[in-house]
Write an enzyme that holds these catalytic residues in place. Structure first.
Site, PDB file in Angstrom:
ATOM      1  CE1 TYR A  61     -17.632  10.312 -15.100  1.00 20.18           C
ATOM      2  CE2 TYR A  61     -17.197  10.096 -12.757  1.00 20.18           C
ATOM      3  CZ  TYR A  61     -17.497   9.524 -13.975  1.00 20.18           C
ATOM      4  OH  TYR A  61     -17.654   8.168 -14.077  1.00 20.18           O
TER       5      TYR A  61
ATOM      6  CE  LYS B  29     -13.883   6.975 -18.024  1.00 17.70           C
ATOM      7  NZ  LYS B  29     -14.198   8.197 -17.313  1.00 17.70           N
TER       8      LYS B  29
ATOM      9  NE  ARG C 175      -3.157   0.008   3.034  1.00 19.47           N
ATOM     10  CZ  ARG C 175      -2.577   0.181   4.232  1.00 19.47           C
ATOM     11  NH1 ARG C 175      -2.046   1.340   4.544  1.00 19.47           N
ATOM     12  NH2 ARG C 175      -2.552  -0.813   5.104  1.00 19.47           N
TER      13      ARG C 175
HETATM   14  C1  LIG Z   1     -14.613   8.491 -16.005  1.00 15.82           C
HETATM   15  C2  LIG Z   1     -14.297   9.802 -15.408  1.00 15.82           C
HETATM   16  C3  LIG Z   1     -13.975   9.928 -14.060  1.00 15.82           C
HETATM   17  C4  LIG Z   1     -13.989   8.758 -13.128  1.00 15.82           C
HETATM   18  O1  LIG Z   1     -13.009   7.836 -13.469  1.00 15.82           O
HETATM   19  P1  LIG Z   1     -13.123   6.257 -13.111  1.00 15.82           P
HETATM   20  O2  LIG Z   1     -11.835   5.743 -13.597  1.00 15.82           O
HETATM   21  O3  LIG Z   1     -14.309   5.738 -13.830  1.00 15.82           O
HETATM   22  O4  LIG Z   1     -13.289   6.189 -11.633  1.00 15.82           O
HETATM   23  C5  LIG Z   1     -13.640  11.177 -13.588  1.00 15.82           C
HETATM   24  N1  LIG Z   1     -13.648  12.260 -14.383  1.00 15.82           N
HETATM   25  C6  LIG Z   1     -13.966  12.180 -15.682  1.00 15.82           C
HETATM   26  C7  LIG Z   1     -13.958  13.397 -16.525  1.00 15.82           C
HETATM   27  C8  LIG Z   1     -14.307  10.952 -16.230  1.00 15.82           C
HETATM   28  O5  LIG Z   1     -14.654  10.883 -17.515  1.00 15.82           O
END
Ligand SMILES: *Cc1c(COP(=O)(O)O)cnc(C)c1O
Length: 410
Positions: A129, A226, A76
């Site tokens: 978000y 993403k 961790r």
């Molecule tokens: C998807 C997303 C998040 C959250 O990310 P995760 O990896 O799904 O927890 C935060 N901010 C934006 C702009 C996103 O598109």
């Protein structure tokens, strides 16, 4: 050194004047490689051993004085694979240091909790978000941390929302789903006058299209799930900024515990090697698709910062190198007609998320906002006929032909 040894193996370092693809492939990576492995070894271990008590004592002493390097005693608190990927991410985003998390939301929550104590306030923008907004307006308010929401792009409202208790401004750029692009220079100007820290969720931009740290933003955050990962096969979050701010957040990560797994960290780095290649293709393809959609009579409106019709086109052109792979469009029809269009396309898959190699399509009213009524959705700007298209790396002409055919069935 031997006269005929390959000097670059020991001396090669990426430098800031190198291009984004060189940084994406080599940035922050050690030479020579550990164990002569070309790729990053995955150290899938939850804990780390000591040879004897003297070895343990030496480590503990070194750590007290900040001299333990990256060695840790437990997963961790750090892992060599994760540390290597953190250095890579920092190099690609052009920051001093980076911290990785198990998801983008883990990065959002751990970072904001690290920067604000009860009694303090933050300002967020309305197009943020959805789960970030929920965290700020729900969790943080319960902890006694106040939150003001201002319209994205309205710098006067942003300045007016700052009080002596305000410690942080959090925004995204571009935002979701309308891809509003913030004037980061104006934002930094206000924040520095009031001595407020700035955090930009740059997930939609990627370091290829924009590097907020270069404008003076304090901290940049990514959902690595993403574009950075880019293959829809992992969840990850990243925070990039100064050594001192990231170190503060890391201390809290050790307590809150949302650390990334070494295998996911490896996949994230592997994905990032092709980030500029993918994003440039997605930029070009999305631009062509957005231009096509704008001329189609079955489409009422297209939201893409690369189009002159987008309200932030001028800001985007000033701050961004490319406009990304996500397009939002409004179908000339109701909820049902919009679903019929989505069902009629064949290459894009119906799925939430974006930034990967596959083109994805979704109707936000039925995906992220299903449990809300039509009126509640409209109040936060989510129309029934809205479609979000995340352009992948397929051939542009195939995607356009598919979309054109699907639109013609309406
Ligand atoms: C998807 C997303 C998040 C959250 O990310 P995760 O990896 O799904 O927890 C935060 N901010 C934006 C702009 C996103 O598109």
């Amino acid at each position: 050194m031997e006269p005929n040894s390959k000097a670059s193996d020991l001396e090669f370092r990426t430098t800031l004047d190198m291009g984004p693809s060189t940084m994406a492939v080599h940035g922050g990576e050690p030479r020579p490689r550990a164990d002569h492995s070309l790729t990053l070894p995955i150290l899938q271990s939850s804990t780390f051993t000591f040879e004897n008590t003297a070895d343990l004592r030496a480590f503990m002493e070194a750590r007290m004085w900040g001299l333990a390097g990256t060695r840790t005693e437990y997963g961790r608190y750090g892992n060599p694979t994760v540390t290597a990927v953190e250095e890579h991410v920092a190099a690609v985003e052009g920051g001093e240091a980076a911290v990785l998390f198990s998801s983008g939301m883990a990065a959002v929550t751990t970072t904001i909790l690290s920067l604000l104590a009860p009694g303090r306030r933050l300002v967020i923008t309305d197009d943020i978000y959805r789960r970030t907004r929920q965290f700020c307006l729900g969790f943080l308010q319960r902890l006694g941390i106040g939150c003001s929401v201002v319209a994205a792009g309205d710098l006067e409202a942003l300045e007016a929302a700052i009080t002596p208790a305000t410690g942080l401004i959090v925004s995204e750029s571009p935002t979701n789903p309308y891809l509003r692009v913030l004037d980061l220079e104006g934002l930094v100007d206000i924040a520095s006058r009031y001595k407020v820290k700035t955090l930009i969720d740059s997930t939609f931009a990627t370091p290829v299209n924009m590097q907020p740290l270069a404008f003076g933003i304090d901290l940049v955050l990514h959902s690595g799930t993403k574009y950075l990962g880019g293959h829809n096969d992992l969840l990850a979050g990243a925070l990039i900024g100064s050594a001192s701010l990231t170190a503060l957040v890391r201390q809290n990560l050790w307590v809150l515990g949302a650390v990334i797994d070494p295998h996911s960290a490896y996949l994230l780095q592997r994905g990032m090697k092709t980030l500029p290649l993918r994003v440039r293709q997605q930029n070009a393809s999305a631009q062509a698709i957005a231009e096509f959609l704008e001329t189609n009579p079955r489409v009422r409106r297209v939201w893409y910062p690369g189009l002159p019709s987008h309200p932030d086109h001028a800001v985007a052109r000033r701050l961004m190198k490319g406009f990304g792979g996500v397009i939002s469009l409004e179908i000339d029809g109701d909820l049902g007609a919009t679903s019929a269009f989505i069902d009629a396309v064949s290459i894009p898959l119906i799925a939430s998320s974006f930034g990967g190699v596959e083109t994805l399509i979704e109707q936000p009213a039925l995906m992220s906002y299903y449990e809300l009524s039509s009126e509640e959705r409209l109040a936060i700007g989510i129309k029934d006929n809205l479609v979000r298209l995340s352009v992948g790396v397929e051939d542009t002409q195939d995607l356009i032909a598919d979309l054109e055919r699907a639109l013609s069935t309406l």
